[in-house]
Write an enzyme that holds these catalytic residues in place. Structure first.
Site, mmCIF file in Angstrom:
data_model
loop_
_atom_site.group_PDB
_atom_site.id
_atom_site.type_symbol
_atom_site.label_atom_id
_atom_site.label_comp_id
_atom_site.label_asym_id
_atom_site.label_seq_id
_atom_site.Cartn_x
_atom_site.Cartn_y
_atom_site.Cartn_z
ATOM 1 N N ASP A 91 0.851 -1.185 0.000
ATOM 2 C CA ASP A 91 0.000 0.000 0.000
ATOM 3 C C ASP A 91 0.886 1.234 0.000
ATOM 4 O O ASP A 91 1.345 1.693 1.044
ATOM 5 C CB ASP A 91 -0.908 -0.010 1.232
ATOM 6 N N VAL B 127 -10.703 6.713 -19.820
ATOM 7 C CA VAL B 127 -9.983 5.518 -20.246
ATOM 8 C C VAL B 127 -10.826 4.291 -19.930
ATOM 9 O O VAL B 127 -11.485 4.225 -18.886
ATOM 10 C CB VAL B 127 -8.609 5.409 -19.548
ATOM 11 N N ALA B 128 -10.819 3.318 -20.821
ATOM 12 C CA ALA B 128 -11.634 2.110 -20.665
ATOM 13 C C ALA B 128 -11.028 1.185 -19.619
ATOM 14 O O ALA B 128 -10.345 0.204 -19.927
ATOM 15 C CB ALA B 128 -11.757 1.384 -22.004
ATOM 16 N N TYR C 66 -11.810 14.436 -6.325
ATOM 17 C CA TYR C 66 -10.995 13.804 -7.372
ATOM 18 C C TYR C 66 -10.333 14.860 -8.252
ATOM 19 O O TYR C 66 -9.125 14.809 -8.511
ATOM 20 C CB TYR C 66 -11.868 12.883 -8.212
#
Length: 230
Positions: A38, A167-168, A134
């Site tokens: 992490d 983005v996919a 975000y």
């Protein structure tokens, strides 16, 4: 031997970066929360770098592809965003980049390169993507990487950011399947009018890691299908 450390290697973009790096003939040392690493936690980046160095001999590049959406925690407009969403989104998307840069800048040799995956939302506002935590976290990355690039330049170490459009990846599924977003794709991303592929982002990352971009640092490179042209 040498290698590139990829943080967030199990994510859509991180996985594509690992594949692109290894296809180009360089070892990739991937770390991810799913593997017990992490990098948002104190000491974890240093440990990852130490383990990667012990395994590969030398780390010449680092990719930060760790990220999260805070929608499920209550990220939204300024008047709506919860304290939990604000703190957690900034911790994962912003603070973790600081931790990575702080550890990696002195560890990389001359010619080393660090690439951070950012977002087009760091410099734009859109009603379908109204997530203040975000967007502000991604926006803060621009000044962070510029400061790091200036500090590292005398040592020949470069720091750059990819400003990715939609983005996919699994993380973007909600947005990509939204009727409103799908209808607006020709305006949002006019170059192709479709989400970018993780592999397209990875190719830009590969260039920034390579000597071909040896005179590029502190840059924000858009891989967004023209999103920034609006």
């Amino acid at each position: 031997m040498s290698a590139v450390l990829v943080a967030g290697s199990d994510g859509g973009i991180g996985r594509a970066c690992v594949a692109a790096i290894e296809t180009a003939g360089t070892s990739a040392h991937g770390v991810d929360l799913s593997d017990g690493v992490d990098i948002t936690a104190p000491g974890q980046v240093e440990q990852a770098l130490a383990e990667a160095t012990a395994r590969h001999g030398r780390i010449t590049g680092v990719v930060h592809a760790v990220g999260m959406s805070g929608r499920f925690l209550g990220d939204g407009g300024v008047a709506e965003c919860t304290d939990e969403a604000w703190h957690e989104v900034h911790r994962v998307n912003h603070e973790s980049v600081f931790r990575l840069l702080r550890a990696a800048l002195p560890a990389l040799p001359e010619g080393g390169s660090i690439v951070v995956i950012g977002s087009a939302l760091g410099t734009s506002v859109d009603d379908d993507f109204r997530t203040v935590a975000y967007a502000s976290a991604k926006g803060a990355l621009i000044q962070l990487i510029r400061t790091a690039a200036r500090e590292a330049a005398p040592r020949g170490v470069r720091v750059n950011l990819i400003s990715a459009g939609l983005v996919a990846t699994p993380m973007s599924l909600r947005a990509r399947t939204s009727a409103s977003v799908k209808a607006r794709m020709p305006a949002l991303m006019p170059l192709g009018a479709a989400p970018c592929l993780p592999e397209e982002v990875a190719q830009a990352v590969l260039w920034l890691l390579s000597p071909s971009s040896g005179r590029t640092t502190g840059a924000v490179i858009p891989v967004d299908g023209g999103w920034h042209l609006r």
